[in-house]
Design a protein around this motif. Structure first.
Motif, mmCIF file in Angstrom:
data_model
loop_
_atom_site.group_PDB
_atom_site.id
_atom_site.type_symbol
_atom_site.label_atom_id
_atom_site.label_comp_id
_atom_site.label_asym_id
_atom_site.label_seq_id
_atom_site.Cartn_x
_atom_site.Cartn_y
_atom_site.Cartn_z
ATOM 1 N N HIS A 167 -8.481 -8.063 -6.868
ATOM 2 C CA HIS A 167 -9.744 -7.649 -6.851
ATOM 3 C C HIS A 167 -9.776 -7.724 -4.651
ATOM 4 C CE1 HIS A 167 -11.821 -8.147 -9.951
ATOM 5 N NE2 HIS A 167 -11.357 -9.203 -10.059
ATOM 6 N N ILE A 168 -8.215 -7.668 -4.350
ATOM 7 C CA ILE A 168 -8.112 -7.822 -3.432
ATOM 8 C C ILE A 168 -8.395 -6.572 -2.731
ATOM 9 C CG2 ILE A 168 -5.954 -9.250 -3.093
ATOM 10 C CD1 ILE A 168 -4.061 -7.222 -3.183
ATOM 11 N N GLU A 195 -3.118 0.359 -7.609
ATOM 12 C CA GLU A 195 -2.072 -0.548 -8.228
ATOM 13 C C GLU A 195 -0.497 -0.701 -7.593
ATOM 14 O OE1 GLU A 195 -3.694 -1.109 -11.175
ATOM 15 O OE2 GLU A 195 -5.031 0.385 -11.119
ATOM 16 N N ASP A 196 0.256 -0.065 -6.825
ATOM 17 C CA ASP A 196 0.737 -0.441 -6.610
ATOM 18 C C ASP A 196 1.120 -1.705 -6.032
ATOM 19 O OD1 ASP A 196 2.008 2.093 -7.320
ATOM 20 O OD2 ASP A 196 1.625 3.044 -5.504
ATOM 21 N N ILE A 197 0.123 -2.269 -4.876
ATOM 22 C CA ILE A 197 0.461 -3.286 -4.398
ATOM 23 C C ILE A 197 0.552 -4.657 -5.848
ATOM 24 C CG2 ILE A 197 -1.978 -3.661 -4.164
ATOM 25 C CD1 ILE A 197 0.502 -5.216 -2.129
ATOM 26 N N ILE A 198 -0.563 -4.249 -7.011
ATOM 27 C CA ILE A 198 -0.393 -5.716 -7.953
ATOM 28 C C ILE A 198 0.246 -5.741 -8.297
ATOM 29 C CG2 ILE A 198 -2.095 -6.102 -9.637
ATOM 30 C CD1 ILE A 198 -3.807 -5.697 -7.663
ATOM 31 N N LYS A 199 1.195 -5.081 -8.842
ATOM 32 C CA LYS A 199 2.556 -4.490 -9.911
ATOM 33 C C LYS A 199 3.517 -5.040 -8.444
ATOM 34 C CE LYS A 199 1.273 0.017 -12.316
ATOM 35 N NZ LYS A 199 1.788 1.537 -12.453
ATOM 36 N N GLN A 200 3.588 -4.940 -7.294
ATOM 37 C CA GLN A 200 4.991 -5.105 -6.419
ATOM 38 C C GLN A 200 4.588 -6.816 -6.323
ATOM 39 O OE1 GLN A 200 4.783 -3.762 -2.471
ATOM 40 N NE2 GLN A 200 5.985 -4.396 -2.107
ATOM 41 N N LEU A 210 -4.296 6.476 -0.112
ATOM 42 C CA LEU A 210 -5.524 6.309 -1.255
ATOM 43 C C LEU A 210 -6.311 6.950 -1.318
ATOM 44 C CD1 LEU A 210 -6.009 2.080 -0.326
ATOM 45 C CD2 LEU A 210 -5.354 3.627 -2.541
ATOM 46 N N LYS A 211 -6.946 7.704 -2.513
ATOM 47 C CA LYS A 211 -7.904 8.476 -2.532
ATOM 48 C C LYS A 211 -9.466 8.143 -2.702
ATOM 49 C CE LYS A 211 -4.904 12.083 -2.922
ATOM 50 N NZ LYS A 211 -4.504 13.050 -2.346
ATOM 51 N N GLY A 212 -10.346 8.260 -2.403
ATOM 52 C CA GLY A 212 -12.028 7.479 -2.842
ATOM 53 C C GLY A 212 -12.046 8.202 -1.483
ATOM 54 N N ASP A 213 -13.840 7.717 -1.640
ATOM 55 C CA ASP A 213 -15.399 8.565 -1.283
ATOM 56 C C ASP A 213 -14.648 7.501 0.254
ATOM 57 O OD1 ASP A 213 -17.250 8.939 0.564
ATOM 58 O OD2 ASP A 213 -18.408 7.831 -0.822
ATOM 59 N N MET A 222 0.618 -1.153 -0.265
ATOM 60 C CA MET A 222 -0.138 0.263 -0.115
ATOM 61 C C MET A 222 1.029 1.153 0.092
ATOM 62 S SD MET A 222 -2.792 1.036 2.854
ATOM 63 C CE MET A 222 -1.992 1.791 3.536
ATOM 64 N N ALA A 223 0.554 2.238 -0.744
ATOM 65 C CA ALA A 223 0.904 3.648 -1.298
ATOM 66 C C ALA A 223 1.096 4.084 0.082
ATOM 67 C CB ALA A 223 0.375 4.481 -1.770
ATOM 68 N N SER A 224 1.906 3.806 1.179
ATOM 69 C CA SER A 224 1.937 4.590 3.131
ATOM 70 C C SER A 224 2.991 5.823 3.294
ATOM 71 C CB SER A 224 1.636 3.170 3.786
ATOM 72 O OG SER A 224 1.761 4.213 4.797
ATOM 73 N N GLN A 225 2.780 6.530 4.098
ATOM 74 C CA GLN A 225 3.716 7.363 5.247
ATOM 75 C C GLN A 225 4.747 6.545 5.606
ATOM 76 O OE1 GLN A 225 1.999 10.677 5.297
ATOM 77 N NE2 GLN A 225 1.123 11.218 4.172
ATOM 78 N N GLY A 226 4.245 4.835 6.058
ATOM 79 C CA GLY A 226 5.101 4.342 6.418
ATOM 80 C C GLY A 226 4.925 4.299 7.742
ATOM 81 N N SER A 227 5.058 3.203 9.052
ATOM 82 C CA SER A 227 4.440 3.479 10.168
ATOM 83 C C SER A 227 4.748 4.449 11.587
ATOM 84 C CB SER A 227 5.128 2.123 10.938
ATOM 85 O OG SER A 227 6.628 2.605 11.366
ATOM 86 N N GLU A 228 5.805 5.527 11.235
ATOM 87 C CA GLU A 228 5.975 6.485 11.688
ATOM 88 C C GLU A 228 4.492 7.367 11.660
ATOM 89 O OE1 GLU A 228 8.234 5.528 9.173
ATOM 90 O OE2 GLU A 228 10.177 5.723 10.077
#
Length: 600
Positions: free
Chosen positions: A273-274, A405-410, A489-492, A1-7
């Motif tokens: 579809h995860i 899409e990042d997790i799929i590519k990874q 992640l963007k969205g509603d 997941m695109a994340s800013q890390g555990s910090e």
């Protein structure tokens, strides 16, 4: 997941100023809370108590040409199952005839405990549940069945096949552990029959009890298993791998986990579809998994339930469900909306009877999961009418969040580079954990703000109440302290939260947090009482008022021990000493009465 890390995740867990803090499980130290002292229960154990702390019983289910499935053996012999429970175990212990499971197959099922039936040692095990993560607490109204099914050709039998299952019945959701145990004892049992089973059960009855946080060494029929049951104080996402020591020369098997299934292998058939599946599970949507075998059905359902960890999935789920189940009519009726449940099925009959369900996952054979599945679009439910429908997700659901899409590519890259399956599984588990934590942190922060200020706790007044959860007030906090702080992640997100607040998962989570916070307030109230000079206080009291105070303090002490309140070490003995010193100020006749233990 695109994340800013555990910090970034940890920063969001800082408490609002001036507010009492109840730490969410994510931040508790691995060592466990120093305030909780483990009860000394071990010396009080009777024969079969240790066995009962792990298993309710072991069943052997055979196939009779005239009778069909039948429970042939229940061990220990004093174990109790109702007729309804035996019937459920019979049908759920055998794969559907169309599954074609030749050889040995392992899978798991879950069924309702019959009304009025009692499982062993309920009260005794409560203190183990206290320290267990929510996903590993004992299942109050359900049993798990862990199955080792053998089907081999045998010309000496009328049917031409030997068909038998060894089934472990337990309240504990330790799927990896019990499947590992069955691999050791089931093949031996099929060769040596009941004397072997009796010997294995005697070994289990010598095991230490399943205490979270301890390294457990479990001998079984000449083999030694070593494992550690996680605690609610472990940091999520940290490895619980038990390290081998030089003194472990006798240890044959070291289990890296007691309960986790291989997420990457399970989700491989519906790989693209995860994220949508995570949303469906989070929102407690009605889901059915159609699989070619009970093993694939049960693994996929367990993977779905665990993908929202550390949140507990609070709706019903059946890793393997058959047309003989007592809930079959309830779940297949078209006169009402499908219930909030995840069903795992193998019988093609369900493709027709569950067509009205809103979300259907159809998976193929997991043995072919070595290559990455082709990109699959979400299919419409009307395409499920034929029995040979292709694998995929059949739903009209529109996800709230944009696809990551990042997790799929990874993970695709991992497949191309032949990355080990354990590494792929770890990446996917971490992805789900960060997604769930990003979602739950704003809720944790808001709920922490419902705690009253510490200065409002007075030893001479009842503990203050929590403020009620206000949905609109919570929604307003999301603008500045929402999941955007830890997830790109963007969205509603707002729409996702609104839907979640109407789900059983939110209800279960909030009930648990509310209980923890109320207990924290009670504990702080007790600690405040212990710091008071009670002797000075009672000088202003009449005799009647002093007796009343003693009775109230005794009641508080009893309740604190029963609820295992998170008080500082020494608080309860200190309170007991206060009670004793107050009683000594009273006339002898009253002392005698107050020293008597309360009536049961």
């Amino acid at each position: 997941m695109a994340s800013q890390g555990s910090e970034g995740l940890e920063e969001q867990l800082e408490e609002p100023e001036d507010t009492l803090r109840v730490s969410p499980a994510e931040e508790m130290p691995v060592e466990g809370p120093p305030a909780l002292e483990e009860p000394e229960q071990e010396p009080l154990l009777l024969p079969w108590d240790r066995f009962s702390s792990w298993l309710h019983c072991i069943c052997v289910v055979g196939f009779d040409l005239e009778l069909g499935q039948a429970v042939e053996v229940i061990y220990p012999h004093h174990s109790r199952l109702t007729e309804k429970e035996k019937t459920s175990i019979c049908y759920l212990s055998f794969p559907d005839s169309n599954s074609g499971c030749l050889g040995d197959t392992q899978f798991c099922f879950r069924f309702r405990q019959a009304a009025g039936s009692k499982s062993s040692l309920g009260c005794f095990l409560d203190h183990f549940d206290r320290d267990a993560p929510v996903c590993l607490k004992r299942d109050q109204g359900y049993y798990y069945g862990y199955v080792y099914f053998r089907q081999v050709r045998d010309k000496t039998l009328k049917r031409g096949y030997f068909q038998k299952s060894l089934v472990l019945i337990s309240k504990l959701p330790y799927v990896t552990f019990f499947h590992s145990l069955l691999k050791l004892i089931a093949p031996e049992y099929f060769e040596k029959q009941e004397p072997f089973l009796e010997a294995a059960c005697n070994d289990i009855d010598r095991w230490p009890t399943p205490c979270p946080g301890k390294i457990l060494t479990l001998p079984i029929m000449g083999v030694v298993m070593k494992l550690r049951i996680p605690t609610c104080y472990d940091k999520p996402g940290t490895s619980q791998l038990v390290q081998s020591a030089p003194s472990d020369s006798l240890v044959s098997i070291v289990l890296p986990t007691v309960h986790e299934v291989d997420l990457f292998r399970c989700f491989h058939p519906v790989f693209f579809h995860i994220q949508m599946l995570w949303e469906l599970v989070l929102l407690s949507e009605a889901l059915v998994v159609m699989a070619p075998s009970p093993a694939e059905s049960s693994d996929t359902v367990l993977a779905l339930v665990s993908c929202i960890s550390p949140l507990r999935y609070c709706s019903d789920f059946r890793p393997y469900f058959t047309i003989h189940d007592s809930e079959f009519k309830e779940y297949t009726t078209r006169t009402q909306a499908p219930p909030s449940v995840i069903l795992g099925v193998t019988n093609p009959f369900f493709a027709k009877t569950l067509q009205h369900w809103p979300h259907i996952i159809r998976i193929g054979d997991m043995k072919q999961a070595g290559e990455m599945a082709k990109q699959m679009k979400v299919k419409k439910l009307k395409n499920l009418k034929t029995l040979d429908s292709k694998p995929g997700v059949y739903t009209a659901y529109k996800p709230f969040l944009n696809k990551d899409e990042d997790i799929i590519k990874q993970l695709q890259k991992g497949v191309q580079q032949k990355r080990p399956s354990a590494a792929q599984n770890a990446i996917l588990r971490r992805y789900f954990l960060e997604l769930t934590q990003s979602f739950i942190i704003p809720l944790e922060r808001y709920v922490a703000s419902l705690m009253p200020l510490q200065k409002s706790i007075s030893p001479w007044k009842s503990p203050p109440q929590l403020r009620p959860f206000n949905q609109e007030e919570f929604m307003k906090t999301l603008e500045k302290a929402g999941p955007q702080l830890t997830s790109r992640l963007k969205g509603d997100w707002i729409g996702l939260y609104r839907q979640f607040l109407r789900s059983p998962n939110f209800d279960g989570w909030f009930r648990n947090r509310r209980k923890e916070m109320m207990q924290k307030l009670e504990a702080l109230h007790l600690e405040a009482l212990c710091e008071e000079d009670l002797q000075l206080r009672i000088q202003k009291h009449t005799e009647v008022e002093t007796v009343d105070l003693v009775l109230k303090l005794k009641e508080k002490l009893t309740q604190a021990e029963k609820d295992q309140l998170p008080v500082k070490p020494g608080t309860l003995p200190k309170l007991q000493a206060h009670i004793e010193s107050i009683i000594l100020t009273l006339p002898e006749d009253l002392q005698g009465i107050l020293h008597k233990p309360p009536s049961p």
